[in-house]
Design an enzyme around this catalytic site. Structure first.
Site, PDB file in Angstrom:
ATOM      1  N   ASP A  71     -50.521   9.148 -23.290  1.00  9.72           N
ATOM      2  CA  ASP A  71     -50.575  10.019 -22.122  1.00  9.72           C
ATOM      3  C   ASP A  71     -52.017  10.214 -21.669  1.00  9.72           C
ATOM      4  O   ASP A  71     -52.921  10.327 -22.490  1.00  9.72           O
ATOM      5  CB  ASP A  71     -49.959  11.384 -22.467  1.00  9.72           C
ATOM      6  CG  ASP A  71     -49.720  12.241 -21.227  1.00  9.72           C
ATOM      7  OD1 ASP A  71     -49.455  11.666 -20.150  1.00  9.72           O
ATOM      8  OD2 ASP A  71     -49.817  13.472 -21.342  1.00  9.72           O
ATOM      9  N   ASP A  72     -52.220  10.244 -20.349  1.00  7.09           N
ATOM     10  CA  ASP A  72     -53.526  10.623 -19.794  1.00  7.09           C
ATOM     11  C   ASP A  72     -54.623   9.682 -20.307  1.00  7.09           C
ATOM     12  O   ASP A  72     -55.573  10.116 -20.977  1.00  7.09           O
ATOM     13  CB  ASP A  72     -53.804  12.085 -20.184  1.00  7.09           C
ATOM     14  CG  ASP A  72     -55.049  12.664 -19.539  1.00  7.09           C
ATOM     15  OD1 ASP A  72     -55.607  12.035 -18.628  1.00  7.09           O
ATOM     16  OD2 ASP A  72     -55.469  13.743 -19.975  1.00  7.09           O
ATOM     17  N   LYS A 103     -45.792  12.244 -14.013  1.00  9.71           N
ATOM     18  CA  LYS A 103     -45.998  11.030 -14.812  1.00  9.71           C
ATOM     19  C   LYS A 103     -45.626  11.224 -16.281  1.00  9.71           C
ATOM     20  O   LYS A 103     -44.924  10.409 -16.870  1.00  9.71           O
ATOM     21  CB  LYS A 103     -47.478  10.615 -14.742  1.00  9.71           C
ATOM     22  CG  LYS A 103     -47.983  10.378 -13.332  1.00  9.71           C
ATOM     23  CD  LYS A 103     -49.467  10.157 -13.278  1.00  9.71           C
ATOM     24  CE  LYS A 103     -50.257  11.358 -13.756  1.00  9.71           C
ATOM     25  NZ  LYS A 103     -50.085  12.550 -12.897  1.00  9.71           N
ATOM     26  N   THR A 104     -46.157  12.314 -16.863  1.00  9.93           N
ATOM     27  CA  THR A 104     -45.927  12.528 -18.287  1.00  9.93           C
ATOM     28  C   THR A 104     -44.448  12.742 -18.578  1.00  9.93           C
ATOM     29  O   THR A 104     -43.893  12.166 -19.529  1.00  9.93           O
ATOM     30  CB  THR A 104     -46.746  13.740 -18.763  1.00  9.93           C
ATOM     31  OG1 THR A 104     -48.117  13.511 -18.444  1.00  9.93           O
ATOM     32  CG2 THR A 104     -46.613  13.929 -20.269  1.00  9.93           C
ATOM     33  N   LYS A 136     -53.328  -5.658 -25.470  1.00  8.85           N
ATOM     34  CA  LYS A 136     -53.009  -7.087 -25.322  1.00  8.85           C
ATOM     35  C   LYS A 136     -52.595  -7.743 -26.631  1.00  8.85           C
ATOM     36  O   LYS A 136     -52.131  -8.875 -26.633  1.00  8.85           O
ATOM     37  CB  LYS A 136     -54.242  -7.827 -24.773  1.00  8.85           C
ATOM     38  CG  LYS A 136     -54.504  -7.600 -23.295  1.00  8.85           C
ATOM     39  CD  LYS A 136     -55.446  -8.672 -22.737  1.00  8.85           C
ATOM     40  CE  LYS A 136     -54.774  -9.502 -21.666  1.00  8.85           C
ATOM     41  NZ  LYS A 136     -55.628 -10.577 -21.131  1.00  8.85           N
ATOM     42  N   LYS A 191     -44.593  18.620  -9.968  1.00 12.33           N
ATOM     43  CA  LYS A 191     -45.066  19.727 -10.804  1.00 12.33           C
ATOM     44  C   LYS A 191     -45.671  20.825  -9.937  1.00 12.33           C
ATOM     45  O   LYS A 191     -45.410  22.010 -10.137  1.00 12.33           O
ATOM     46  CB  LYS A 191     -46.079  19.251 -11.846  1.00 12.33           C
ATOM     47  CG  LYS A 191     -46.451  20.340 -12.835  1.00 12.33           C
ATOM     48  CD  LYS A 191     -47.081  19.827 -14.124  1.00 12.33           C
ATOM     49  CE  LYS A 191     -48.501  19.404 -13.970  1.00 12.33           C
ATOM     50  NZ  LYS A 191     -49.139  19.032 -15.242  1.00 12.33           N
TER      51      LYS A 191
HETATM   52  N1  LIG Z   1     -51.136 -25.750 -22.103  1.00 11.36           N
HETATM   53  C1  LIG Z   1     -51.262 -24.561 -22.683  1.00 11.36           C
HETATM   54  N2  LIG Z   1     -52.470 -24.045 -22.873  1.00 11.36           N
HETATM   55  C2  LIG Z   1     -52.611 -22.844 -23.435  1.00 11.36           C
HETATM   56  N3  LIG Z   1     -51.592 -22.077 -23.836  1.00 11.36           N
HETATM   57  C3  LIG Z   1     -50.375 -22.542 -23.682  1.00 11.36           C
HETATM   58  C4  LIG Z   1     -50.165 -23.806 -23.103  1.00 11.36           C
HETATM   59  N4  LIG Z   1     -48.854 -24.017 -23.057  1.00 11.36           N
HETATM   60  C5  LIG Z   1     -48.263 -22.943 -23.586  1.00 11.36           C
HETATM   61  N5  LIG Z   1     -49.176 -22.038 -23.957  1.00 11.36           N
HETATM   62  C6  LIG Z   1     -48.910 -20.703 -24.508  1.00 11.36           C
HETATM   63  O1  LIG Z   1     -49.476 -19.808 -23.580  1.00 11.36           O
HETATM   64  C7  LIG Z   1     -50.090 -18.690 -24.245  1.00 11.36           C
HETATM   65  C8  LIG Z   1     -51.539 -18.644 -23.862  1.00 11.36           C
HETATM   66  O2  LIG Z   1     -52.045 -17.406 -24.236  1.00 11.36           O
HETATM   67  P1  LIG Z   1     -53.565 -17.140 -24.667  1.00 11.36           P
HETATM   68  O3  LIG Z   1     -53.598 -15.858 -25.432  1.00 11.36           O
HETATM   69  O4  LIG Z   1     -54.117 -18.321 -25.280  1.00 11.36           O
HETATM   70  O5  LIG Z   1     -54.237 -16.931 -23.247  1.00 11.36           O
HETATM   71  P2  LIG Z   1     -55.724 -16.389 -23.008  1.00 11.36           P
HETATM   72  O6  LIG Z   1     -56.328 -17.146 -21.861  1.00 11.36           O
HETATM   73  O7  LIG Z   1     -56.483 -16.353 -24.291  1.00 11.36           O
HETATM   74  O8  LIG Z   1     -55.427 -14.935 -22.524  1.00 11.36           O
HETATM   75  P3  LIG Z   1     -56.449 -13.698 -22.457  1.00 11.36           P
HETATM   76  O9  LIG Z   1     -57.216 -13.865 -21.165  1.00 11.36           O
HETATM   77  O10 LIG Z   1     -55.556 -12.505 -22.439  1.00 11.36           O
HETATM   78  O11 LIG Z   1     -57.321 -13.771 -23.688  1.00 11.36           O
HETATM   79  C9  LIG Z   1     -49.878 -18.923 -25.703  1.00 11.36           C
HETATM   80  O12 LIG Z   1     -48.734 -18.195 -26.131  1.00 11.36           O
HETATM   81  C10 LIG Z   1     -49.579 -20.409 -25.816  1.00 11.36           C
HETATM   82  O13 LIG Z   1     -48.699 -20.692 -26.921  1.00 11.36           O
HETATM   83  N1  LIG Z   2     -38.212  13.965 -10.975  1.00 14.04           N
HETATM   84  C1  LIG Z   2     -39.097  14.484 -11.801  1.00 14.04           C
HETATM   85  N2  LIG Z   2     -40.098  13.730 -12.268  1.00 14.04           N
HETATM   86  C2  LIG Z   2     -41.013  14.253 -13.084  1.00 14.04           C
HETATM   87  N3  LIG Z   2     -41.033  15.518 -13.506  1.00 14.04           N
HETATM   88  C3  LIG Z   2     -40.039  16.309 -13.069  1.00 14.04           C
HETATM   89  C4  LIG Z   2     -39.054  15.825 -12.213  1.00 14.04           C
HETATM   90  N4  LIG Z   2     -38.213  16.827 -11.948  1.00 14.04           N
HETATM   91  C5  LIG Z   2     -38.690  17.880 -12.603  1.00 14.04           C
HETATM   92  N5  LIG Z   2     -39.766  17.581 -13.290  1.00 14.04           N
HETATM   93  C6  LIG Z   2     -40.603  18.515 -14.072  1.00 14.04           C
HETATM   94  O1  LIG Z   2     -41.884  18.497 -13.454  1.00 14.04           O
HETATM   95  C7  LIG Z   2     -42.931  18.596 -14.421  1.00 14.04           C
HETATM   96  C8  LIG Z   2     -43.826  17.356 -14.273  1.00 14.04           C
HETATM   97  O2  LIG Z   2     -45.008  17.572 -14.969  1.00 14.04           O
HETATM   98  P1  LIG Z   2     -45.873  16.433 -15.662  1.00 14.04           P
HETATM   99  O3  LIG Z   2     -46.750  17.074 -16.671  1.00 14.04           O
HETATM  100  O4  LIG Z   2     -45.016  15.331 -16.089  1.00 14.04           O
HETATM  101  O5  LIG Z   2     -46.745  15.953 -14.429  1.00 14.04           O
HETATM  102  P2  LIG Z   2     -48.006  14.968 -14.515  1.00 14.04           P
HETATM  103  O6  LIG Z   2     -47.975  14.058 -13.345  1.00 14.04           O
HETATM  104  O7  LIG Z   2     -48.074  14.361 -15.867  1.00 14.04           O
HETATM  105  O8  LIG Z   2     -49.179  15.988 -14.320  1.00 14.04           O
HETATM  106  P3  LIG Z   2     -50.727  15.772 -14.663  1.00 14.04           P
HETATM  107  O9  LIG Z   2     -51.311  15.024 -13.485  1.00 14.04           O
HETATM  108  O10 LIG Z   2     -51.267  17.155 -14.788  1.00 14.04           O
HETATM  109  O11 LIG Z   2     -50.790  15.004 -15.962  1.00 14.04           O
HETATM  110  C9  LIG Z   2     -42.237  18.662 -15.765  1.00 14.04           C
HETATM  111  O12 LIG Z   2     -42.186  19.987 -16.162  1.00 14.04           O
HETATM  112  C10 LIG Z   2     -40.836  18.128 -15.509  1.00 14.04           C
HETATM  113  O13 LIG Z   2     -39.886  18.723 -16.374  1.00 14.04           O
HETATM  114 MG   LIG Z   3     -49.574  14.314 -17.319  1.00 17.24          MG
END
Ligand SMILES: Nc1ncnc2c1ncn2[C@@H]1O[C@H](COP(=O)(O)OP(=O)(O)OP(=O)(O)O)[C@@H](O)[C@H]1O
Ligand SMILES: Nc1ncnc2c1ncn2[C@@H]1O[C@H](COP(=O)(O)OP(=O)(O)OP(=O)(O)O)[C@@H](O)[C@H]1O
Ligand SMILES: [Mg+2]
Ligand SMILES: Nc1ncnc2c1ncn2[C@@H]1O[C@H](COP(=O)(O)OP(=O)(O)OP(=O)(O)O)[C@@H](O)[C@H]1O
Ligand SMILES: Nc1ncnc2c1ncn2[C@@H]1O[C@H](COP(=O)(O)OP(=O)(O)OP(=O)(O)O)[C@@H](O)[C@H]1O
Ligand SMILES: Nc1ncnc2c1ncn2[C@@H]1O[C@H](COP(=O)(O)OP(=O)(O)OP(=O)(O)O)[C@@H](O)[C@H]1O
Ligand SMILES: Nc1ncnc2c1ncn2[C@@H]1O[C@H](COP(=O)(O)OP(=O)(O)OP(=O)(O)O)[C@@H](O)[C@H]1O
Ligand SMILES: [Mg+2]
Ligand SMILES: [Mg+2]
Ligand SMILES: [Mg+2]
Ligand SMILES: [Mg+2]
Ligand SMILES: [Mg+2]
Lengths: 268, 268, 268, 268, 268, 268
Positions: F126-127, F72-73, F154, F236
């Site tokens: 990370d992590d 992943k990392t 968010k 890994k």
């Molecule tokens: N009818 C509508 N009502 C609300 N938002 C609208 C509408 N039409 C367009 N939008 C757009 O949709 C987005 C709504 O995002 P908003 O952050 O208000 O959602 P939220 O319910 O507060 O989300 P969260 O659960 O993450 O807080 C805004 O960018 C707004 O400009």
């Molecule tokens: N296809 C591949 N994808 C990811 N890593 C690869 C790949 N091929 C070789 N590697 C090597 O494998 C190792 C992956 O280790 P990495 O730390 O990213 O794993 P991780 O999932 O983050 O582990 P952990 O769960 O401990 O956080 C690295 O040393 C990277 O260079």
């Molecule tokens: Mg990792």
């Protein structure tokens, strides 16, 4: 000491201009259907009441609750700014990242203390569960903030003053358990889009404004496809899906769009 | 250090004048029925007892408990001011938003210490569960404040002094669990309006004073409509519903009023 | 630092004179029946033992436990003062409202340290569960205070010194759970009034002293009325009921008195 | 800072002289029966081993466990002093009332650090559950102290040094749950008196020394009386009962003594 | 402040010389059987791998787990010193008694930071559950230390550097629950002595070196006696039993030795 | 005070250069099969979207989740660097060992505040479960960090700015429980090697580059051997096994390699 900290420690750095609040709906509010219109009408009625000079009680508090991405924050911001209250103040966890619960509490208190000084004030409290620092594992939360909100949401402004409070939450369940919902004058539900025509309205609207990637043909195909399914999607999520399809090959995009809706459990 | 903090840190800023207490029932106390009258009579009897110079014990403590919006605070304020005790002091979470539990505790203690200095004192403690910072999720509360109240509610004033304590709560259940109810001389129930005639009395009274929007015809229609139903609504909620209907079209308002009562579970 | 705080921070402000302790039974101790007499005899026997110079062990500790209002504090105060110990010291949560648990602990420790300096000392610890800050919801308590009491209640005074400890509690159940009861030399039960003749004795006694409102006729009527019922009432509650009836119309008072007893579950 | 605090903050005020330890058994150790003798023999064998210069390991740790009042502290003190180790150090919650858990921990650490400097040291840790601040309600304890003990009870003194650790507890159950018992070289049980002859031995012994109130006749009557019953009483409790009977009328005392034994569950 | 504390507050006082580590097996490592030999071979193979310059990854971490007294610390110390890594560093709760969890964490971090500076380093972390402050009652532990170990056990040293980590634990169950075992390159089991010949080997070996008290005859009697039983004893416990029998009468000692083994559940 | 601390206390010491991020995949990324290729394609599509200037929303957040050792990392680092965003910032628990939760929170906040200043930024977290200090026993975590991440994941960057967030976790289950997964634009699964050909591709690839110890013959034997078994191993872990076999006798190594795979539950 305590009193001093209260008055001096929280800097006006957190002041919010109307532009800051406008940004919450900078991409506009699209009226995609009747449920949304009803909500706006209800909201406006309560705001009118909050301004009615003949009523002695000076406090109206509204909780806008709905699922994540329903558009709660945008609608609350719109209602707050369109209320024409001269003083609109924002309380949002976005502006308090890393604050201690006491600092949050002081910040909230300051917003209310300021509001009590104006004849007509509006306070927008976004993401109440965020302010309360609700953590699902172990049901953790800040009791300090809860107690402050519990009291401030019910406290009358000084005689002759008017206060409108607009709050948003996507965790009505949690607020009910905290018995906080009962502290509001009213609780309004922010609806998801649930009917095919809601979706079509949005797609056509975007297409007319030249913002969307779907052609009228694609839109009617999408519309037909979902006509027999149950839909429930928040406007924010929907707009994000549409953005996402813009990166794609035009041939694949409408079916990928539908697949994404299903993957996200928006279509059943 | 400790003693110093106790005496110097909590400023007299929290002093409460009688006007502040009067404001709790500035819109008046309407006598809507017998249960309310009984409560007032009982309350006054206890206040009389608290002032009786022939009784050696100097302490009478009363808990006013009822559901949210029942009018508890207004009634406690009225009883406190009408007691004619020269010294009336208020302890309310509204004035302690953001205080640490220790600061709350010190504030409470100071109010009592002051009261012990007067020959006749009355202390009004509003919203006891708020002072205790009771949070339903996880049943959190301030044990520091609980222990202080537990002791102060039972502590006799110095010889020859008289002390009347009036408390309000909407969480009798919680106070019972904390075994705090047993610390009071008596617990009085603040009733909701439960009979059609209670409601009619309020509506007629407002109409006579030119405050309400309902005509006598509407009132009798409302009255008839609810005659067969079970009613239970607090006076504060009821007055808020009436305020709300003022914003409406006269044709719709009586049925919307009844619908709102049902929505809020006030009518069953 | 620690040692310094221990010696300097807790001011002698908490010293208690014998008059302060006398006030706990300023309205007198009425001998209303045999169970009370037995308790006093037992108590005095233990006090005699505590003073017996021929016994090497220097410590006698007594826990007086009974229901709320049973008269525990008054009796403990009386036993303490009548012990004729030259040094009597009071430890009561009433004097420690708002103290941190550490401050309480230091205060308790200081009382014991002072006592160890006198040849014969008596310590009265009132309301042990209050000192322990026991809160029923969540079973909270101050472990710091518990550990201090646990040790100090068993610690022998220096060679040649005598120490009598008198404690009161209305939560024997809690102290048992904390395994604290086992730390006392003996646990004595403070009885409620349980027989009609106990009640009659009190009423007649008051009437003879011109303090009560009931006539001899009323008393015999009351007595007859309760003869077939199970009674259990604490002396403090009983005296409060009698005070309360003084505010009433003589015709109603005896039946209201009986009704109140029933309401308070004192009569079954 | 940390290191500094460790070295300077804990004053030598807590040093303990041998006289202080002797006081724990100033009323003497009476050999009332075989179980006690076995315990003393075992204890002495381990002490011998702790001093054996041919064994390379330098650590012997003994846990004396028994019910409350069994005589644990007196026996541990006697074993410690009779070990003839030049350096005997006491660690007891009695000397740490009101200490924070960190201060307790530092104090314990200091005792061990001092011990490591002598060629032959003995450490007496009285009332281990008290040091651990074990509170039954909620099973609270000081994990800081637990971790310190867990490590120190197993840590070898520097090469060539000898360390004998004697601990007492009346909560073996708790120490087992904490997996602390396994850290000791051995766990020895301090027995209660369980046979009629154990009791008779004590009574006769006291009577011969002119300390007891019972005559030889009374003693044989008591002995006969309990011959068929199951007895279990700690020596400290037993001696306290005997002290108590000294205040009584000679006629009643032997039956009151037996009644008291039964009341305390010592006789079944 | 934070960074400063990190760099300055933890003194080099905790540096460990190789002699300190050698002391963990100053009484020697006896090769009592094949399971032990296999463990040593495995361990050495991993150490070889840790030094292999052709492998790019620079980290090998080994957890030695076994029951209490199995000899884990002695074996880890031996492997660490025989690895011929120029820099060997010890992290043991023995050296951190009374440290706050933050101080422990800083100490651990410092050891790793130092190790990252050498081309080839070996870190010995003894008694991991002790570092984690694991308390069985209530399953308490230091999450601060856990998080630090979780990260440091997986963090690669800087490019071109080699790091060998050796840890010991007697609570593999706890480490599994914390998902910490998965962070090691390998987990090796330190075995108890489980076969009669393991025991005989130890006794003969000691007898040959003139250290033990048992004669060859006694040894064969003991061997015969346990041949049909299931044995499981750690080397440290076994050596302690043998030390203990040295204080005894030669006639009794072999049967007492067997009895002790049974008492300690080592023989079933 | 607070604001000051926020701006001054967290030193730029934590700045990360691209070289630091490159090191996470310094041994290269081997494309061992289609599942991996799909993941890379998906990831790149989202990155493209994050840079698309025509889309108004400025935020794309991706969670890479997979089992421990899945790579992943390394993959997150590769995607971050190949995104060609001018500003790439790392947030990793590796760099915050021993930080308080507040310090962690401030550090995270600082990274985001910096990012908001650039037109195009990429943040690699990370992590995530490490940042959250998740401890399995007792389900402990830092609610302070959770609340900060919940909001920051968010929060839209300022108008006109673009922000790409890449997170990794091996505890998707925990993040789901915390309702944190829903805060991401998308969640991508990092696959384990599951088919014999995935394994063969890796072995052949290493052999061609002269890095591995297995001959082509051995590889085909291994391949045949596992053809009928279910395989699931992270890249890994697999590379570590191969390193380990380099220390062995060529004859034994292929069967030991297979045995190790089985021991680690990678082969079923
Ligand atoms: N009818 C509508 N009502 C609300 N938002 C609208 C509408 N039409 C367009 N939008 C757009 O949709 C987005 C709504 O995002 P908003 O952050 O208000 O959602 P939220 O319910 O507060 O989300 P969260 O659960 O993450 O807080 C805004 O960018 C707004 O400009
Ligand atoms: N296809 C591949 N994808 C990811 N890593 C690869 C790949 N091929 C070789 N590697 C090597 O494998 C190792 C992956 O280790 P990495 O730390 O990213 O794993 P991780 O999932 O983050 O582990 P952990 O769960 O401990 O956080 C690295 O040393 C990277 O260079
Ligand atoms: Mg990792
Ligand atoms: N008979 C009455 N009793 C009480 N209040 C009345 C009555 N008639 C009118 N009122 C008005 O009703 C309102 C009662 O509100 P109040 O704050 O006392 O209710 P409450 O029970 O304390 O509410 P809460 O549960 O929120 O604390 C006051 O504005 C008061 O003036
Ligand atoms: N026989 C008696 N025993 C005790 N108190 C008596 C007796 N007769 C009269 N009194 C009076 O009754 C009152 C008893 O009150 P006291 O505070 O001692 O009760 P308590 O059991 O301590 O109450 P609480 O449970 O609230 O602590 C005192 O005012 C005392 O003067
Ligand atoms: N055989 C004996 N063993 C122990 N103590 C004895 C014996 N004979 C007489 N005593 C006396 O009995 C008392 C025992 O009290 P001690 O404090 O040692 O009991 P304990 O078990 O430690 O009590 P606790 O459970 O309260 O700690 C001492 O005063 C001691 O002098
Ligand atoms: N084969 C052996 N393996 C380990 N230790 C041995 C061996 N032979 C002799 N010893 C000795 O046994 C003792 C083992 O004690 P050690 O402290 O290592 O055990 P441990 O398992 O770490 O105990 P604990 O569970 O208390 O931490 C040491 O004194 C060591 O010198
Ligand atoms: Mg929102
Ligand atoms: Mg109220
Ligand atoms: Mg009392
Ligand atoms: Mg003892
Ligand atoms: Mg070890």
């Amino acid at each position: 000491d305590f009193i001093h900290a209260l008055e001096n420690d929280v800097k006006p750095a957190f002041g919010t201009s109307n532009e800051a609040i406008e940004r919450f709906y900078s991409t506009g509010i699209m009226t995609w259907g009747q449920p949304l219109q009803d909500l706006l009408d209800d909201g406006n009625l309560f705001i009118q009441q909050a301004k009615d000079g003949e009523i002695q009680r000076g406090l109206v508090s509204i909780l806008l609750e709905g699922s994540p991405n329903a558009g709660k924050t945008a609608l609350a911001a719109k209602l707050a700014l369109e209320s024409d209250f001269p003083f609109v103040k924002l309380c949002s966890p976005e502006d308090m990242v890393g604050f201690t619960e006491t600092a949050k509490c002081m910040q909230i208190r300051k917003v209310f203390d300021d509001a009590y000084k104006s004849t007509q004030s509006c306070i927008l409290i976004d993401d109440v569960e965020g302010l309360l620092e609700y953590g699902d594992i172990g049901a953790r939360y800040s009791n300090v903030v809860l107690q402050a909100l519990r009291v401030l949401l019910k406290k009358e402004p000084p005689p002759g003053k008017k206060l409108l409070i607009l709050c948003t939450t996507s965790r009505r369940d949690v607020l009910e358990q905290m018995k906080l919902c009962a502290s509001f004058t009213t609780v309004l539900h922010v609806p998801n889009l649930t009917k095919p025509e809601h979706l079509t309205t949005v797609l056509l609207n975007l297409s007319e404004n030249g913002n969307s990637c779907f052609t009228r043909d694609e839109i009617s195909r999408i519309s037909k496809n979902i006509s027999s399914k149950r839909l429930s999607v928040g406007i924010k999520k929907l707009l994000a899906f549409i953005d996402w399809t813009r990166q794609m090959d035009p041939k694949a995009r409408s079916s990928k769009f539908l697949a994404k809706l299903e993957e996200e459990m928006a279509l059943l």
